[in-house]
Design an enzyme around this catalytic site. Structure first.
Site, PDB file in Angstrom:
ATOM      1  N   ASP B  23      48.695  47.289  39.138  1.00 40.68           N
ATOM      2  CA  ASP B  23      47.621  47.485  39.070  1.00 40.68           C
ATOM      3  C   ASP B  23      47.390  46.056  37.900  1.00 40.68           C
ATOM      4  O   ASP B  23      46.696  45.335  37.747  1.00 40.68           O
ATOM      5  CB  ASP B  23      46.187  47.999  39.041  1.00 40.68           C
ATOM      6  CG  ASP B  23      46.087  48.566  37.427  1.00 40.68           C
ATOM      7  OD1 ASP B  23      46.849  48.312  36.294  1.00 40.68           O
ATOM      8  OD2 ASP B  23      45.146  49.473  37.960  1.00 40.68           O
ATOM      9  N   SER B  24      48.591  46.309  36.820  1.00 42.55           N
ATOM     10  CA  SER B  24      48.721  45.378  36.088  1.00 42.55           C
ATOM     11  C   SER B  24      50.398  44.469  36.117  1.00 42.55           C
ATOM     12  O   SER B  24      51.210  45.598  36.464  1.00 42.55           O
ATOM     13  CB  SER B  24      49.283  45.750  35.262  1.00 42.55           C
ATOM     14  OG  SER B  24      47.358  46.557  34.361  1.00 42.55           O
TER      15      SER B  24
END
Lengths: 309, 309
Positions: B23-24
């Site tokens: 997610d990052s």
């Protein structure tokens, strides 16, 4: 009597014994004979005494910024007559290494110099063209698109980088030197001397070793060092001056370069003087990270002052 | 299926799996997004895709010459909108280290900078006065008798030297930096990043690590490094951006800094792109002197090109 540890020259008898033990004296210069532009006490008299006694005097300095010719002028400025062939600088030792060990061809092979005129002048006397060094085009801000040292490619005749102290160090000099050092197969890497700092008027300033460290880091290479305490320097001197090592004494102000040079070079003796960066406490340390001197003295001039009193 | 070794992103399925795993994304910049002033293919599209998917994007560079503000302008010049708080430079990481680890007092304690504006600007934003750096008086030839940084003594409020890449490196800067570093009891030594070189248009030039090596040699000290792959940098980012490390992927072009940073920092994954200095052969090496990436790709833009086809 068994003598353990360094002997201090503080009486006429010890000074006389010291003089009688050797026929050749190798002197470091700064911190021993002078401090910068200030001659230390009784130096002229001591050197004259030794000369009158028929001793050989040799001057050995890790300063690569001046040539031997420039050094004779420095001595002359103090009223001391010394000939060029009595002087060995780390710049000269590096040039000798280029000629005698690397066997580069004068008139054909070239040397890239990161350093001052004391290197390029000695190379030139041996017939080597040097590039870099004090070339004023290297004082310009570096731009790889316009640097005259890169736009037409590297010079394929350069087969060695000699690096020493350069107070004109800048990114242009570091970057071009690195380009030559990247040619690992065809370009040797010689460092004048390993000293990371040098003392001047109460300050400690960056020495040759610290800029060479920068080039070693960027290139991932380890240079061959030619100055004290490297044995290359001593071999050059012993061979050039036809010395009997057992009758030689190294005189210096640094345990880790001068005294190490004498001890590891198996000279007959060493004398540490306390006019430079070392203290009596350090001289007497037995478990230090340095060899012990055979003799030590407050100053070199004590040899004259004690024997002539 | 047991997967051993790095997975190449070369199909839509693998690209999609890669996107779904994190997610990052932490991106190195030069060699990943651009090469100097040239944006690499499909970068804008890839970054937009990630943003549209709700991923957090963070940009992590060891370049300390530019501030985060200057970086946002560089992105804007490519038509990519990035805010300052998405950017972490090694200069910023060093300033954070000065503030949060060394706990120097803003408005009182000062920092001596050996490096460019990317360090002093970040320090200034935190309220620290910095000395040295790009001060034009340091461009003057060094003379200890006249240097404005020495004639009145060192500034007693300086409690840290931060050193990074400085293309204005000269003897004046090296010599004064060394005077501060000699105050070992009261002056910390911080290096922005360890990279000994950096690539530029087919050349390899001296990097921050090589000039920091010079200061480390002359001072006999070892700096604390703040850039990749040092964990200080990652801790700063994770804490500032409130990240779940297991869902983060580090994207870079260097195995020994970027990929090491992700692996040693226990991030969920790493992606090596081959648009910088590494090759596919190196990426697949098992016994190399570097960690292996989880994923690798010819270029970052493949993530967009494969998933949108």
């Amino acid at each position: 009597m068994t003598l353990t540890g360094p002997i201090k020259i503080k009486s006429k008898a010890v000074a006389q014994e010291f003089l009688d033990s050797f026929d050749s004296f190798l002197f470091d210069c700064d911190g021993v004979l002078w401090l910068g532009s200030h001659l230390l006490p009784s130096i002229k008299e001591t050197l004259k005494l030794l000369t009158d006694l028929g001793k050989k005097l040799i001057f050995v300095t890790n300063n690569s910024t001046k040539s031997r010719a420039a050094y004779t002028k420095k001595f002359a400025g103090f009223g001391i007559e010394v000939s060029e062939d009595q002087i060995f600088t780390s710049g000269y030792a590096s040039a000798v290494y280029v000629r005698d060990f690397l066997k580069l061809q004068p008139g054909k092979d070239k040397v890239w110099v990161f350093g001052e005129s004391g290197i390029s002048e000695e190379l030139s006397l041996m017939g080597y063209e040097s590039l870099g060094g004090g070339d004023p085009r290297l004082d310009e801000t570096f731009d790889f698109k316009t640097s005259p040292f890169l736009v037409n490619g590297l010079d394929p005749d350069v087969h060695c980088v000699v690096a020493g102290l350069d107070t004109k160090v800048n990114y242009h000099r570091l970057a071009v030197s690195l380009q030559y050092l990247q040619k690992e197969d065809s370009v040797h890497f010689v460092g004048t001397n390993v000293d990371s700092t040098f003392p001047q008027k109460g300050f400690i300033f960056p020495g040759a070793g610290s800029t060479i460290a920068s080039l070693a880091c960027s290139s991932g290479r380890t240079p061959v060092y030619c100055g004290k305490p490297n044995i290359n320097m001593l071999n050059t001197i012993v061979s050039a001056k036809n010395l009997d090592k057992s009758k030689c004494c190294m005189v210096g102000d640094r345990l880790n370069t001068d005294i190490r040079f004498g001890v590891e070079g198996s000279l007959g003796g060493t004398l540490l003087v306390l006019t430079g960066i070392e203290t009596e406490e350090r001289a007497l340390e037995e478990d230090g990270d340095h060899p012990q001197p055979k003799y030590y003295a407050e100053k070199l001039g004590d040899v004259y002052e004690l024997t002539s009193s």
